[in-house]
Design a protein around this motif. Structure first.
Motif, PDB file in Angstrom:
ATOM      1  N   UNK A  39       0.857  -1.185   0.000  1.00  0.00           N
ATOM      2  CA  UNK A  39       0.000   0.000   0.000  1.00  0.00           C
ATOM      3  C   UNK A  39       0.891   1.233   0.000  1.00  0.00           C
ATOM      4  N   UNK A  40       0.786   2.046  -1.050  1.00  0.00           N
ATOM      5  CA  UNK A  40       1.629   3.227  -1.204  1.00  0.00           C
ATOM      6  C   UNK A  40       1.232   4.316  -0.204  1.00  0.00           C
ATOM      7  N   UNK A  41       2.107   5.315   0.019  1.00  0.00           N
ATOM      8  CA  UNK A  41       1.737   6.430   0.898  1.00  0.00           C
ATOM      9  C   UNK A  41       0.475   7.114   0.400  1.00  0.00           C
ATOM     10  N   UNK A  42      -0.298   7.620   1.347  1.00  0.00           N
ATOM     11  CA  UNK A  42      -1.545   8.296   0.999  1.00  0.00           C
ATOM     12  C   UNK A  42      -1.805   9.446   1.936  1.00  0.00           C
ATOM     13  N   UNK A  43      -3.065   9.628   2.303  1.00  0.00           N
ATOM     14  CA  UNK A  43      -3.428  10.716   3.209  1.00  0.00           C
ATOM     15  C   UNK A  43      -2.656  10.589   4.514  1.00  0.00           C
ATOM     16  N   UNK A  44      -2.110  11.699   4.988  1.00  0.00           N
ATOM     17  CA  UNK A  44      -1.340  11.686   6.220  1.00  0.00           C
ATOM     18  C   UNK A  44       0.115  11.322   6.037  1.00  0.00           C
ATOM     19  N   UNK A  45       0.571  11.176   4.770  1.00  0.00           N
ATOM     20  CA  UNK A  45       1.969  10.814   4.520  1.00  0.00           C
ATOM     21  C   UNK A  45       2.896  11.916   5.023  1.00  0.00           C
ATOM     22  N   UNK A  46       4.057  11.506   5.451  1.00  0.00           N
ATOM     23  CA  UNK A  46       5.053  12.419   6.015  1.00  0.00           C
ATOM     24  C   UNK A  46       6.314  12.387   5.155  1.00  0.00           C
ATOM     25  N   UNK A  47       6.928  13.551   4.974  1.00  0.00           N
ATOM     26  CA  UNK A  47       8.162  13.644   4.205  1.00  0.00           C
ATOM     27  C   UNK A  47       9.358  13.346   5.104  1.00  0.00           C
ATOM     28  N   UNK A  48      10.286  12.550   4.597  1.00  0.00           N
ATOM     29  CA  UNK A  48      11.484  12.169   5.342  1.00  0.00           C
ATOM     30  C   UNK A  48      12.682  12.839   4.696  1.00  0.00           C
ATOM     31  N   UNK A  49      13.537  13.438   5.528  1.00  0.00           N
ATOM     32  CA  UNK A  49      14.712  14.138   5.032  1.00  0.00           C
ATOM     33  C   UNK A  49      15.965  13.314   5.264  1.00  0.00           C
ATOM     34  N   UNK A  50      16.969  13.544   4.423  1.00  0.00           N
ATOM     35  CA  UNK A  50      18.270  12.914   4.618  1.00  0.00           C
ATOM     36  C   UNK A  50      18.943  13.502   5.841  1.00  0.00           C
ATOM     37  N   UNK A  51      19.488  12.646   6.690  1.00  0.00           N
ATOM     38  CA  UNK A  51      20.222  13.128   7.860  1.00  0.00           C
ATOM     39  C   UNK A  51      21.500  13.836   7.449  1.00  0.00           C
TER      40      UNK A  51
END
Length: 673
Positions: free
Chosen positions: A15-27
């Motif tokens: 199941x792919x990201x959908x509503x409520x998805x959060x962006x992840x940044x490179x450390x």
């Protein structure tokens, strides 16, 4: 650059990201790299899939079947670990850090697979302890057994070990026969997702045995019951919130927590500068401050040294830390990477400021980062000194989850123990000393407050695994602030996902339930001598009763002189009679074992490949010259070891001419399949 889409695996579907998805940044750079989360996950379908598809499929397998499955999963991950390394760099981890997380996690799978084959039965019911005789004549017995819970294990993992954190929970869960829903921390879930994909693509697991939530769990915890388990790693605040869920409390859902831990390391009073122990102490502390940029639940947060040596410790530790190369973890010269995120960096700096209210910062450094790295989550090592640890509070209750540690002095060993225990419970406290009396005092004083006490010195330093390395063989967890939970520990960790039940009944009932013959259970005569029959032809309870043999004085004399065992009880009648255990000269116990073998062994070549030992030998009644002995040999337990052979455990009793038991033991043989 398009963001990587980190999916969940729910009820057999990605199941792919959908509503409520959060962006992840490179450390490393702070730039967005991925998106994860979907508020529309059908958590009820996931729970149903685990309970009604995954659970029954796993429970049909025996412990050895599951162990082989876990080994195969480890092999699948091992074959593709380079992909996991590549994905992990953006968490801020160096290649050395990958070896702890990825290789360590795979190694944990292999250990549990091995222990499952060696220490658990080749069946579906685990016998916990020995049979208890509950009646005078032994016709009513008791046995504790463990069987798999019939629910699901929800594993909520921390960001710092996206592979090991999953596998150290998953291995004992699968070995127990319980399906798992894995929920990694979102900041590093892209590494966990890759590991799950590798395992699922290997097509080793039955459907429903493993599912993945990339993002939030939604209201999944509101639908758990007494057959389910929640195993959590993270902060104490989050653990309290989760374990306080009314449904978890009302349904007595098992909750295992591994949380905040103010771990300590004590420098023994004997470890003066210039000794191997002093150098080892500095090396261990520096390594624990910088490995994974200090983002380890087992990292050393409090450095406890004899007061006269505090200055030397600060000087030596500062010198070692100053050599730490901080930067892009993909660079081979880098020795410490970044924290997992900008948010984590802000939290560590805030916690360090709190510690700074009671301690003086005595070391930091400028990593000299520029360009994209300037936007990364880098924090240099920060060393503090608390001059008055008895009056301080925040240095004992504030964990900066990064490369931050505090030095404090102690007056004597009791004071050192008191300071270590001020942490309110930890996962690990280490002691570097060459004085065994100091070690004993520390274990006695600190054992109740710490899940593991790691002791190291010049004798063990070359082979020791390090203060911060939880091993699958040993328990990982701790009391109080550390969460009160316990993971791994070999088979102990497996039993957290099983129910211990007291079963009572006749010997035959217990034998049939446990797949292990119990004295008093039915015995049957085989169609031929048992040593002429192959492993798969033998039945539990199959028994051989031998003829009797008389023991003579010549036998005793010959055995004594042939072996050199001329102990007085075998050679001096008067001396033997003065011994309250003997009526006079008696036969050697090992002579009786030899005669027993002569009575039951089939001498010709056959399916018995080797005698690999005996267990539980007891001599109950002496045998004098003129007495006779006979043997009863019963198949007690069978364990398949390879495709070609298996181990047979035989219950052996020796009785005399009056049918009184003379000796008892268990014989182990390897028999061709």
């Amino acid at each position: 650059m398009a963001l990587q889409q980190i999916s969940s695996f729910a009820a057999g579907q990605w199941v792919a990201p959908g509503a409520g998805a959060r962006t992840i940044a490179s450390a490393i750079t702070g730039a967005p790299i991925a998106s994860a989360g979907n508020d529309a996950l059908d958590v009820l379908a996931m729970l149903d899939h685990a309970r009604n598809t995954g659970g029954p499929a796993l429970r049909k397998l025996g412990f050895h079947d599951r162990a082989r499955m876990i080994k195969a999963l480890g092999q699948a991950l091992n074959a593709r670990k380079a992909e996991l390394y590549a994905a992990s760099f953006d968490t801020g981890a160096t290649q050395s850090d990958h070896l702890i997380d990825i290789d360590g996690g795979i190694g944990t799978m292999f250990v549990f697979a091995s222990k499952g084959r060696r220490e658990m039965p080749d069946g579906q019911i685990y016998l916990d302890g020995e049979v208890e005789q509950l009646s005078r004549n032994g016709t009513f017995l008791g046995q504790h057994v463990c069987t798999p819970l019939q629910g699901v294990a929800v594993h909520i993992n921390a960001f710092n070990f996206p592979v090991w954190g999953m596998l150290e929970k998953l291995a004992p869960t699968l070995l127990a026969g319980v399906p798992s829903i894995v929920k990694p921390a979102t900041n590093s879930c892209y590494v966990t997702e890759l590991a799950v994909r590798i395992m699922l693509e290997a097509e080793i697991l039955p459907a429903g045995a493993l599912q993945l939530v990339s993002g939030g769990l939604g209201d999944m915890l509101d639908h758990l019951d007494c057959q389910d388990v929640v195993s959590f790693t993270g902060s104490a605040d989050t653990a309290l919130k989760l374990r306080s869920n009314p449904v978890i409390l009302q349904n007595s859902v098992r909750f295992v927590a591994e949380q905040d831990s103010l771990n300590a390391s004590i420098l023994g009073p004997d470890a003066e500068p210039g000794t191997p122990e002093f150098d080892l102490f500095i090396k261990e502390v520096a390594r624990e401050m910088t490995t994974k940029a200090g983002q380890k639940c087992t990292a050393i947060r409090r450095i406890i040294a004899p007061q006269p040596r505090v200055e030397a410790v600060i000087e030596a530790l500062s010198a070692r830390l100053s050599k730490t190369v901080i930067g892009d973890p993909r660079d081979e010269a880098t020795r410490m990477g970044a924290l997992v995120s900008g948010g984590q960096k802000a939290d560590v700096l805030a916690k360090a400021a709190i510690i700074g209210q009671e301690a003086e910062q005595v070391f930091t450094m400028d990593p000299g980062l520029s360009g994209d790295l300037a936007n990364g989550a880098f924090v240099p090592p920060m060393l503090f000194h608390c001059a008055d640890p008895d009056r301080a509070q925040r240095v004992h209750d504030t964990e900066a989850f990064g490369p931050v540690s505090t030095v404090m002095g102690y007056r004597d060993v009791d004071h050192a123990v008191t300071l270590a225990n001020r942490g309110g419970g930890s996962l690990v406290t280490s002691l570097i000393t060459h004085d065994a009396d100091v070690a004993r005092d520390v274990v006695m004083g600190a054992g109740a407050f710490h899940g593991r006490i790691y002791i190291n010195n010049r004798d063990s330093m070359k082979e020791s695994t390090g203060h911060g390395s939880p091993l699958p063989h040993m328990v990982h967890g701790g009391p109080g602030r550390a969460g009160g939970g316990e993971e791994m520990g070999g088979v102990r960790g497996v039993k957290h996902y099983m129910q211990r039940t007291a079963v009572q009944g006749s010997p035959e009932m217990l034998a049939r339930i446990g797949g292990k013959w119990v004295p008093g259970a039915n015995e049957v005569a085989g169609p031929a001598h048992p040593f002429t029959r192959r492993y798969n032809e033998l039945s539990i309870g199959e028994t051989l009763n031998t003829a009797a043999r008389t023991v003579t004085m010549d036998d005793i004399e010959h055995f004594a002189h042939f072996t050199g065992d001329t102990f007085y009880a075998h050679m001096d009648d008067a001396a033997a009679k003065r011994n309250p255990f003997f009526p006079g000269r008696v036969a050697h116990g090992y002579l009786l074992l030899s005669f027993a073998a002569g009575l039951f062994v089939e001498p010709n070549e056959g399916p018995v490949l080797a005698n690999t030992g005996l267990d539980g030998l007891r001599f109950m009644k002496p045998v004098s010259a003129g007495d006779s002995i006979k043997v009863r040999l019963t198949v007690k337990k069978k364990t398949r070891r390879t495709e070609d052979y298996g181990e047979v455990r035989w219950h052996v009793t020796l009785t005399n001419q009056d049918d009184e038991m003379v000796a008892e033991y268990e014989l182990l043989t390897m028999n061709a399949y």
